[in-house]
Design an enzyme around this catalytic site. Structure first.
Site, PDB file in Angstrom:
ATOM      1  NE  ARG A   1      -3.821   0.432   2.147  1.00 18.70           N
ATOM      2  CZ  ARG A   1      -4.959   0.355   2.841  1.00 18.70           C
ATOM      3  NH1 ARG A   1      -5.061   0.966   4.017  1.00 18.70           N
ATOM      4  NH2 ARG A   1      -5.983  -0.331   2.389  1.00 18.70           N
TER       5      ARG A   1
ATOM      6  NE  ARG B   1      -9.771   4.766   4.005  1.00 18.82           N
ATOM      7  CZ  ARG B   1      -9.443   3.560   4.461  1.00 18.82           C
ATOM      8  NH1 ARG B   1      -8.460   3.434   5.339  1.00 18.82           N
ATOM      9  NH2 ARG B   1     -10.084   2.490   4.032  1.00 18.82           N
TER      10      ARG B   1
ATOM     11  CE  LYS C   1     -11.887  -0.070   0.129  1.00 18.34           C
ATOM     12  NZ  LYS C   1     -11.942  -0.397   1.564  1.00 18.34           N
TER      13      LYS C   1
END
Length: 808
Positions: A286, A381, A478
């Site tokens: 990430r 986000r 997800k």
């Protein structure tokens, strides 16, 4: 509800003349009659649509577009100016409060701000927040209106205006404004005012530095029409979490990308996360921001079952982007990664050892299990959290997109790199082939709580999660969704929420919850049950009446009152809660899934997510396998298959003959929601796929299965002992009774053994089947009754015969 009615009931009185004149445009689509209407022919044919009609309609349409776009631009600039003015006032009041605190220490008196000053500022900010909310709803309503009138025009006139008008919309993109910048600024100001100039201090990046996360997380879907409204509601309770307060906010700051790894031969990580098996892992890389971000987080999420006494945890460590490929291939040693941290001494030795152990385990798993990149998730986000306080954290992920990363079909996407280079953060990713994309239609709301045992979450969170703005989707992932949709030919077990993707999640308003304007009641939200895809193409032949301004306002108020009254009637129709309150007063009305979960079902314990073809596919697969093996196994399988089919047919015939087997007709309200709670909706899996239903299997389930089997054996042994006693110590009549008890005991043993093996197999596969056994105990009691009756009958008959013989 038709769009015209929804528009009339949802528009704001003060902005009445700036909305799209939907009814006028709709009326222009009707040409003149060929002949005058008569009593015998009240609806004669209309004249064909001509080029003059088209020119006049396009002119009116462009005027409406210009009116809406200009108003949106003016109102947006007005909000910007109001925010700047409020920011100046807030800073002035807060600085006076800070000077007061400093001067009090020196013993001097200053003009300190009063509570009334803060209340006035809070009221002013609340009014600006309401304006942002109203402007977002204004844009959403008008954009939907333009889309629907164009669709109606193309269908009614057969002249295709949609491609041309799309270019006009791009020239005046009033619907593309992003309100996140407003929300971030208003959040900071509102937090200052709410805390009276003493906001909670802490490290805003605490979440980014934390290595282990243990939270209780619940997930919800939010329709795009409701995203801004949900953000504004959250903003009034928690500040927007900004990681770098010294930097001007940029949309790329909220971008998050994650790449998930898996074995493309076994899909073991996908299957483990889908089935929620104990110890199931997800490994992902990430980064926050754009593709130039240098810090990459290597993360591992581990699922733990409740019966283990442990909590699911996410652990991660940071790695430089240039070292990722060498680390994943094993060329870079784990010790060299943390050599700098040990030398600088900024972290404790224990923390470095934990990260080093994690890095070693992830590297070993990637190499030994041949894990490769399969799916990327991207989203923006907006996180709401007090800085440095992770007890309550709410995040809203919008523009969620899943992207393929594998090279399975021969196309080189990532190659030997750890990620594909052509997918950045430029949503909607026009450079990426459409077959490699999955644009998720909803935003994902995550509520993460770190509450103590027995502690209730805040009331405002319970109100939000129970309102019409969100749709609960437990355990949504997800990674699972993206992998299942982007690999349809390789993934055959899909998550339970997939059949609901084409169902509109918007719900009717159940109670007043949302953004309040100071001094006024909450406006009715436009997120009711407006269907943007519905075709309200029933053109009335009567021309719409010309209404004066006062009449328009009167109809506007009447429409709102009617809708509110309809809400009250609908809440009564939905039933009452367990405490006697109407569901709408206690929370939101039960949606279809919640009603099914709450309703008793006599036909099947797991009726909701069902694949009608699943059992048939499994049976055909077993027959095909048996045909390959051949011999006795094939004939046994054939016989079993025919017996099962015969039992199913007899069962269905019994249900049809039974007075309880019929289903009630579905009665729906005006908004299409079933009124009664006994309704059961069955979802079918796509051809060739099965739906995984979450089934919780704990050790006590296996122990209960064993205890049940041992209880059956104990009962069978008792019956066999009775048969042995009758056989050894009885007379000739007792021999028949012994045989009856022996047969019942043997049948009970064989039946319990088969039932035990079937239950073990189903629990091991986590299959959602009915484990309740209504057949066995009934047949056993009946057989025992017959055995006792036979024994008693023979004894009585034998006794009577003996007495008759003695008398003769």
């Amino acid at each position: 509800m038709r769009f015209g009615q929804q528009l009339r009931s949802s528009l704001l009185k003060d902005w009445y003349y700036y909305y799209i004149a939907y009814d006028d445009l709709k009326a222009q689509l009707k040409t003149d009659f060929v002949t005058a209407p008569t009593k015998t022919n009240p609806k004669p044919n209309r004249k064909p649509w001509t080029e003059d009609n088209e020119r006049r309609f396009v002119r009116e349409l462009e005027q409406e577009l210009g009116k809406v776009a200009d108003f949106q631009e003016v109102k947006s600039r007005e909000i910007v100016q109001r925010i700047k003015a409020s920011e100046k006032e807030v800073n002035d009041v807060v600085s006076r409060a800070e000077r007061q605190a400093a001067d009090e220490l020196r013993g001097s008196q200053v003009d300190a701000p009063t509570e009334e000053d803060f209340l006035l500022l809070e009221e002013d900010l609340s009014d600006i927040i309401a304006d942002v909310h109203d402007l977002a709803k204004f844009v959403q309503l008008n954009y939907t209106g333009f889309q629907k009138i164009i669709k109606k025009h193309d269908k009614q006139t057969s002249w295709h205006l949609k491609p041309v008008f799309a270019a006009r919309l791009k020239a005046k993109p009033f619907f593309k404004d992003n309100y996140d910048a407003f929300i971030v600024k208003l959040s900071k100001l509102y937090d200052l005012v709410r805390t009276r100039g003493n906001p909670v201090k802490g490290d805003s990046s605490a979440g980014g530095k934390q290595q282990n996360f243990v939270r209780q997380t619940t997930k919800y879907w939010v329709h795009p029409d409701n995203i801004t409204e949900v953000k504004l509601i959250l903003m009034k309770h928690l500040p927007v979490l900004v990681f770098n307060a010294n930097k001007e906010w940029d949309p790329s700051d909220s971008a998050i990308s994650s790449i998930y790894y898996d074995n493309t031969d076994t899909w073991e990580l996908y299957m483990g996360r889908l089935k929620k098996t104990e110890g199931a892992e997800a490994i992902r890389l990430r980064w926050y921001g754009g593709m130039n971000e240098d810090n990459i987080f290597i993360e591992r999420k581990t699922h733990r079952e409740d019966w283990t006494g442990e909590k699911s945890v996410k652990a991660r460590f940071k790695l430089k982007e240039k070292n990722v490929n060498d680390y994943l291939s094993g060329k870079l040693t784990v010790e060299s990664i943390f050599e700098k941290d040990r030398r600088e001494g900024k972290k404790s030795e224990k923390a470095i050892d934990e990260e080093e152990q994690l890095a070693r385990e992830i590297q070993y798993r990637v190499i030994t299990r041949r894990l490769v990149p399969v799916t990327r998730s991207f989203y923006h986000r907006t996180a709401f959290q007090l800085p440095g306080d992770a007890r309550v954290r709410v995040s809203l992920d919008s523009e969620l997109t899943m992207i393929r990363e594998d090279n399975l079909d021969g196309k080189t996407r990532a190659g030997k790199n750890w990620r594909r280079p052509d997918a950045g953060i430029d949503f909607p990713f026009k450079k990426v082939p459409q077959e490699d994309l999955e644009l998720f239609p909803y935003a994902v709301l995550e509520v993460k709580l770190q509450t103590q045992a027995g502690q209730e979450p805040p009331q405002w969170i319970r109100d939000l999660t129970a309102c019409h703005l969100v749709e609960a989707v437990p355990k949504f992932s997800k990674f699972i969704h993206g992998t299942a949709t982007l690999n349809p030919n390789r993934i055959h077990l899909i998550p339970f929420w997939m059949p609901q993707m084409d169902v509109d999640i918007r719900k009717p308003i159940t109670h007043k919850f949302g953004i309040d304007r100071p001094g006024q009641s909450t406006d009715i939200s436009t997120s009711g049950n407006m269907d943007p895809d519905s075709d309200d193409d029933d053109f009335e032949d009567e021309e719409p009446p010309v209404v004066e301004e006062n009449e328009d306002l009167r109809r506007l108020r009447a429409a709102r009152d009617a809708l509110e009254q309809h809400d009250l009637e609908q809440r009564r129709d939905y039933g009452t809660a367990s405490n006697g309150e109407v569901n709408g007063a206690a929370g939101n009305s039960l949606d279809v899934e919640e009603r099914i979960a709450a309703a008793p079902n006599t036909a099947n314990d797991y009726p909701l997510y069902d694949s009608d073809d699943e059992d048939e596919e499994l049976a055909n697969h077993e027959l095909e396998e048996a045909r390959r093996v051949g011999g006795l196994h094939y004939y046994q399988t054939i016989a079993k298959h025919h017996i099962v089919n015969l039992g199913s047919k007899l069962s269905s015939m019994g249900k049809k003959l039974s007075p309880h087997g019929s289903t009630m007709p579905v009665q729906t309200t005006q908004l299409g929601i079933p009124k009664y709670t006994g309704e059961t909706k069955r979802f079918k899996a796509p051809p060739g796929k099965r739906i995984h239903v979450p089934v919780r299997i704990e050790p006590k389930v296996h122990l209960a299965t064993e205890r049940t089997f041992l209880a059956w054996l104990e009962f069978s042994i008792i019956l066999a002992s009775i048969a042995a006693a009758l056989l050894n110590f009885g007379d000739g009549l007792a021999l028949l009774s012994a045989w009856a008890f022996t047969l019942v005991a043997a049948a009970a043993m064989l039946y319990s053994l088969g039932l035990y093996l079937w239950r073990v197999r189903m629990t091991r596969k986590r299959r959602a089947v009915s484990y309740h056994d209504w057949f066995g105990p009934s047949v056993l009691c009946f057989g025992l009754l017959v055995s006792v009756a036979v024994s008693f009958g023979l004894r009585v008959g034998g006794g009577a015969g003996n007495k008759g013989g003695l008398k003769g």
